[in-house]
Design a protein around this motif. Structure first.
Motif, mmCIF file in Angstrom:
data_model
loop_
_atom_site.group_PDB
_atom_site.id
_atom_site.type_symbol
_atom_site.label_atom_id
_atom_site.label_comp_id
_atom_site.label_asym_id
_atom_site.label_seq_id
_atom_site.Cartn_x
_atom_site.Cartn_y
_atom_site.Cartn_z
ATOM 1 N N GLY A 16 0.763 -1.160 0.106
ATOM 2 C CA GLY A 16 -0.005 -0.061 0.014
ATOM 3 C C GLY A 16 0.786 1.326 -0.092
ATOM 4 N N ALA A 17 2.273 1.177 -0.096
ATOM 5 C CA ALA A 17 2.920 2.282 -0.156
ATOM 6 C C ALA A 17 2.912 2.947 -1.454
ATOM 7 N N GLN A 18 3.090 4.151 -1.433
ATOM 8 C CA GLN A 18 3.258 5.007 -2.656
ATOM 9 C C GLN A 18 4.473 4.764 -3.322
ATOM 10 N N VAL A 19 4.445 4.472 -4.613
ATOM 11 C CA VAL A 19 5.704 4.088 -5.551
ATOM 12 C C VAL A 19 5.545 4.969 -6.943
ATOM 13 N N ASP A 20 6.864 5.211 -7.259
ATOM 14 C CA ASP A 20 6.742 6.097 -8.685
ATOM 15 C C ASP A 20 6.918 4.824 -9.755
ATOM 16 N N VAL A 21 5.681 4.897 -10.539
ATOM 17 C CA VAL A 21 5.535 3.717 -11.682
ATOM 18 C C VAL A 21 5.645 4.516 -12.962
ATOM 19 N N THR A 22 6.423 5.509 -12.858
ATOM 20 C CA THR A 22 6.240 6.197 -14.338
ATOM 21 C C THR A 22 6.652 5.449 -15.468
ATOM 22 N N ILE A 23 6.070 5.433 -16.448
ATOM 23 C CA ILE A 23 6.315 4.537 -17.549
ATOM 24 C C ILE A 23 6.736 5.584 -18.635
ATOM 25 N N ARG A 24 7.873 5.210 -19.358
ATOM 26 C CA ARG A 24 8.608 6.189 -20.434
ATOM 27 C C ARG A 24 8.305 5.490 -21.707
ATOM 28 N N PRO A 25 8.389 6.320 -22.890
ATOM 29 C CA PRO A 25 8.230 5.565 -24.186
ATOM 30 C C PRO A 25 9.075 4.717 -24.569
ATOM 31 N N PRO A 26 8.992 3.513 -25.512
ATOM 32 C CA PRO A 26 9.944 2.580 -25.711
ATOM 33 C C PRO A 26 10.977 3.149 -26.378
#
Length: 628
Positions: A573-583
């Protein structure tokens, strides 16, 4: 040319980075800088010349609105504007032609963002600009001009933009201006491609939240979290396939042409009335054996324990090495056959003999091994090279007589054309908007077929009713001999067939291959007072048709309600950075190089007409010469 540009322009063909307020006390005359494009309403974008007329005391909500209005007037009246002074509180411009008195002084109201015209000399004594090129016709102006069209039609092409601007405004812009204008307008309306990838984790979460039981997952690789895969399957589609569709899946792909290219993978089933039923959609960075293995593994998870109670699946595809390995790994008991169109195109291009191709189609649709071998012998007499070709393309993987799976008269990838049409409509959109477009298409598809199904009052769907009626009509010319309660001997002038109505099989093999009573089966059923319609497979009933589309694909909220992009929670439940960048893969700049098109993409197999009475190829039932 593939990159989007959101910076400010300094003239009609280049970008600059200075806003109007950053031009400090320009005493020398300079060209009017171009504004950053932000979407405006269609009303503001299409102001008439009467409403564009300037007047002392006229107010503008901000400096950008002031600048856009002056630019539109200059273009409409065919003159150029030059800046005399520009700072945080005032804006003075005049006609660029020496000696022309046209001049406007706009000042900021104290304590407000509003600008108002203080003085105005509206008379022009110059002849204006005589050529078709306008300095004020910048990329930002082009973007505003085409915004309404692009909102309705993302496929609006730069060449069309060039022509429309010339017709409507009487000016000429370069192809690069038109292309950049479209890119800028698309970014303002739909967001950038990069923003689309960042939204993927939140988008998947919204799918799972609004459509419980759905599967939506995104996979990124590397330290930079570069996009690799996206998989989406809605619960409504999963339910429809497991509970009502035939155990038949078609797998195909289409290559995307957006900024970061990629490939769209799809698995589709077939509903009761022979319409395609989209089951799962995936987007991958590149078509590869690894990505096909992943896609098929997701299909296995999607079906889960349901596969244990379902009949053995039949799979149709082009049987690329990656797909063959994937199904052998995750669906080892499934029957995996070739798409007959793919096989026929290979055969045609290998031998380039129309007579051979016609015999090939007869062999492909032959119901018995005897008929098949007879046709093969005819082909071998024409060309001995047929034998090594048959060794490479094993008939057990495509021929009706040898293929062990049940295809229910579906022998080709019929989903290809629908998939291409969907992809063509949305391939230029960012990935989230593209997936939303496909969801809208699926929702409409579900609603359309559910409405049709609810209006039916028959036992079977229309396509099955038609085939049963034809079989009953053909059954009248047969003589029926009953052996016992379930076995019958059906005698005709050509041959004798054995029918078992309990097992629902006929020695001609048509009943068990197509799931509907053949003419011999219909004759046996009629002779003992049975209703032939009740002996069709369950998947052809109106009840199954309704059940297929009984579940709803729920809408997804506006992205402004999703929360912060690139943020998610881990297992605790912890907040995490899941930023997806372009391929890493992306479309190369410039015009694509010309290349020779595959013949398969230009040709379509000749339609084979099969008689409903004698079941031979080459003529219809109306032209059949067989005596009734």
């Amino acid at each position: 040319m593939s990159e989007q540009s959101l910076s400010i322009e300094s003239n009609a063909n280049a970008d600059a980075s200075l806003p109007l307020s950053a031009v400090p006390n320009a005493n020398a005359d300079v060209a009017l800088p171009v504004d950053v494009y932000t979407p405006v309403s269609s009303t503001d974008a299409s102001v008439s010349l009467e409403n564009q007329a300037l007047a002392v005391g006229q107010e503008f909500s901000d400096v950008d609105t002031c600048r856009r209005t002056l630019k539109d007037i200059a273009i409409a009246l065919h003159f150029e504007i030059r800046i005399v002074k520009s700072d945080r509180s005032r804006f003075i411009a005049k006609c660029s032609r020496d000696g022309c008195p046209w001049r406007v002084h706009v000042a900021k109201l104290p304590g407000l963002p509003t600008f108002t015209i203080r003085t105005l000399q509206s008379e022009h004594t110059c002849e204006g600009v005589q050529n078709l090129h306008r300095q004020q016709a910048s990329v930002g102006w082009v973007a505003r001009s085409v915004e309404a069209r692009i909102r309705d039609n993302p496929q609006y092409k730069p060449k069309e933009i060039l022509q429309d601007i010339r017709d409507q405004h009487g000016i000429a812009v370069s192809y690069m201006q038109a292309w950049r204008g479209k890119e800028r307008s698309m970014a303002a309306l739909h967001g950038t491609y990069e923003e689309g990838f960042k939204l993927l984790p939140a988008y998947c979460e919204q799918i799972r939240k609004t459509n419980p039981g759905s599967i939506a997952s995104v996979v990124a690789i590397g330290q930079e979290n570069s996009f690799q895969r996206l998989f989406v399957a809605y619960r409504a589609a999963i339910y429809g396939f497991v509970h009502a569709c035939r155990p038949l899946l078609e797998l195909d792909r289409v290559h995307l042409k957006g900024k970061y290219i990629g490939t769209l993978l799809c698995a589709a089933a077939v509903d009761a009335d022979d319409h395609l039923f989209p089951l799962a959609i995936a987007v991958v960075d590149v078509e590869s054996n690894e990505n096909w293995m992943w896609f098929v593994s997701e299909l296995r998870k999607l079906l889960g324990v349901n596969t244990d109670s379902m009949p053995r699946l039949t799979i149709l595809s082009e049987r690329t090495p990656g797909l063959v390995e994937a199904f052998e790994t995750h669906f080892p008991n499934a029957f995996h056959g070739f798409c007959l169109r793919f096989i026929s195109e290979n055969f045609r291009d290998t031998f380039k003999n129309s007579k051979l191709v016609n015999i090939f189609w007869s062999a492909a649709y032959a119901l018995t091994t005897t008929e098949f071998e007879s046709k093969i012998s005819e082909m071998v007499q024409i060309s001995q090279e047929v034998l090594p070709w048959l060794h490479y393309f094993n008939p057990q993987l495509w021929a009706v007589a040898y293929f062990e799976g049940v295809r229910y008269s579906h022998f080709t990838l019929n989903f290809t054309e629908l998939l291409y049409s969907w992809a063509l409509e949305c391939h230029e959109l960012p990935i989230v908007q593209m997936m939303e477009h496909i969801r809208h298409q699926m929702t409409s598809w579900f609603n359309q077929h559910l409405n049709v199904a609810m209006q039916l009052t028959s036992i079977l769907v229309p396509s099955a009713e038609k085939r049963i009626s034809e079989a009953i009509s053909d059954a009248r010319c047969y003589k029926v001999l009953r052996a016992n309660e379930v076995e019958f001997e059906i005698v005709s002038s050509e041959r004798t067939n054995i029918v078992d109505i309990r097992s629902r099989i006929c020695s001609c093999r048509r009943w068990q291959l197509y799931g509907l009573p053949c003419a011999h089966g219909a004759a046996a059923l009629i002779s003992c007072g049975q209703n032939a319609h009740l002996f069709a497979e369950t998947c052809f009933t109106v009840h199954s048709y309704r059940e297929t589309y009984s579940q709803m694909i729920h809408p997804i909220p506006d992205k402004r309600l999703w929360g912060e992009p690139g943020k998610g929670t881990d297992g605790g439940g912890a907040q995490v950075d899941v930023t997806i960048r372009p391929p890493k893969t992306r479309r190369p700049p410039g015009r694509p190089k010309k290349k020779v098109l595959r013949l398969e993409s230009l040709k379509r197999p000749k339609r084979v007409v099969q008689c409903g009475r004698c079941h031979m190829l080459g003529h219809s039932q109306k032209k059949c010469t067989l005596a009734m």
